[in-house]
Design an enzyme around this catalytic site. Structure first.
Site, PDB file in Angstrom:
ATOM      1  N   SER A  17       0.730  -1.168   0.006  1.00 32.62           N
ATOM      2  CA  SER A  17      -0.085  -0.008  -0.059  1.00 32.62           C
ATOM      3  C   SER A  17       0.917   1.227  -0.071  1.00 32.62           C
ATOM      4  O   SER A  17       0.418   2.208  -0.482  1.00 32.62           O
ATOM      5  CB  SER A  17      -0.990   0.024   1.063  1.00 32.62           C
ATOM      6  OG  SER A  17      -0.308  -0.006   2.519  1.00 32.62           O
ATOM      7  N   ASP A 180      -0.141   5.929  12.092  1.00 30.26           N
ATOM      8  CA  ASP A 180      -0.162   4.669  12.423  1.00 30.26           C
ATOM      9  C   ASP A 180       1.184   3.766  12.839  1.00 30.26           C
ATOM     10  O   ASP A 180       1.165   2.544  13.211  1.00 30.26           O
ATOM     11  CB  ASP A 180      -1.302   3.786  11.735  1.00 30.26           C
ATOM     12  CG  ASP A 180      -0.767   3.150  10.232  1.00 30.26           C
ATOM     13  OD1 ASP A 180       0.273   3.880   9.964  1.00 30.26           O
ATOM     14  OD2 ASP A 180      -1.551   2.564   9.607  1.00 30.26           O
ATOM     15  N   HIS A 183       1.847   3.598   7.719  1.00 27.60           N
ATOM     16  CA  HIS A 183       1.540   4.320   6.540  1.00 27.60           C
ATOM     17  C   HIS A 183       1.904   5.757   6.543  1.00 27.60           C
ATOM     18  O   HIS A 183       1.585   6.550   7.561  1.00 27.60           O
ATOM     19  CB  HIS A 183      -0.189   4.163   6.239  1.00 27.60           C
ATOM     20  CG  HIS A 183      -0.431   2.915   6.082  1.00 27.60           C
ATOM     21  ND1 HIS A 183      -1.010   1.985   7.124  1.00 27.60           N
ATOM     22  CD2 HIS A 183      -0.415   2.085   4.882  1.00 27.60           C
ATOM     23  CE1 HIS A 183      -1.363   0.778   6.712  1.00 27.60           C
ATOM     24  NE2 HIS A 183      -0.941   0.818   5.600  1.00 27.60           N
TER      25      HIS A 183
END
Length: 215
Positions: A17, A180, A183
């Protein structure tokens, strides 16, 4: 190489991601809004950039789609950034990836590109210590070592992202870099882009003026 014409013709980014960030998977030309997008609109503006990142991917997930999604590209430079989900799934779902298995998968991923003579950039995964710091370090540390070892063995440029992001977290605070712990924020993506460009420049000398670098 001294001019824009000497920029890599085609650069392929593979990963999870963090690489996919902001990419519309329905548009094969969309490079996203994260570090890949910053590079594509900055120092790689003279190159064709492909973002093949998919959120949630572990190294084994990348390998499963490698032949379909990544190998077909005729790349001058391949960038591989994977590993954090191999640790995350171990901690939140008990799906452990031993470090030796992770390293074997990395070697399988880069082998065809290395044999073809493609220039390689391997990015070290990072996690900032917001929670369960020791558990993250115990599992991710050997994987970080594996990425560095594979980069050395195949002559790839290595992006020491753990140090880069830790230093930035010391300056801005961890949550300003990665809310977090994993990310990145915009500041985090900008730091990744700069670190990537610095590492890639050891393989491909800088081809743009300073204003072409990530801002």
């Amino acid at each position: 190489m001294t001019g824009v014409a000497d920029a890599p013709r085609r650069v392929v980014f593979a990963g999870d991601s963090i690489t996919e960030w902001g990419r519309d998977r329905s548009d094969p030309d969309d490079v996203g809004t994260g570090y890949v997008g910053l590079l594509a609109r900055g120092p790689l503006a003279g190159s064709t950039v492909h973002n093949t990142g998919v959120g949630g991917d572990r190294a084994s997930d990348l390998l499963a789609r490698w032949e379909r999604d990544v190998l077909p590209f005729d790349a001058d430079v391949l960038s591989l950034y994977v590993g954090v989900n191999d640790t995350w799934r171990a901690l939140d779902a008990g799906e452990r990836t031993p470090a030796d298995a992770f390293e074997a998968t990395l070697r399988a991923l880069v082998a065809p590109w290395h044999e073809h003579g493609t220039r390689l950039v391997l990015v070290e995964p990072f996690a900032l210590p917001l929670a369960d710091a020791q558990a993250w370090a115990d599992d991710l540390g050997p994987k970080q070592d594996a990425v560095a070892r594979v980069a050395h063995d195949v002559g790839a440029a290595f992006v020491p992202l753990a140090t880069v992001m830790a230093d930035l977290a010391d300056e801005l605070g961890p949550r300003a870099v990665a809310p977090d712990g994993v990310h990145p924020s915009h500041a985090g993506h900008t730091a990744i882009a700069r670190a990537w460009w610095d590492a890639c420049s050891t393989l491909t000398p800088r081809t743009l003026h300073p204003e072409g670098e990530p801002a």
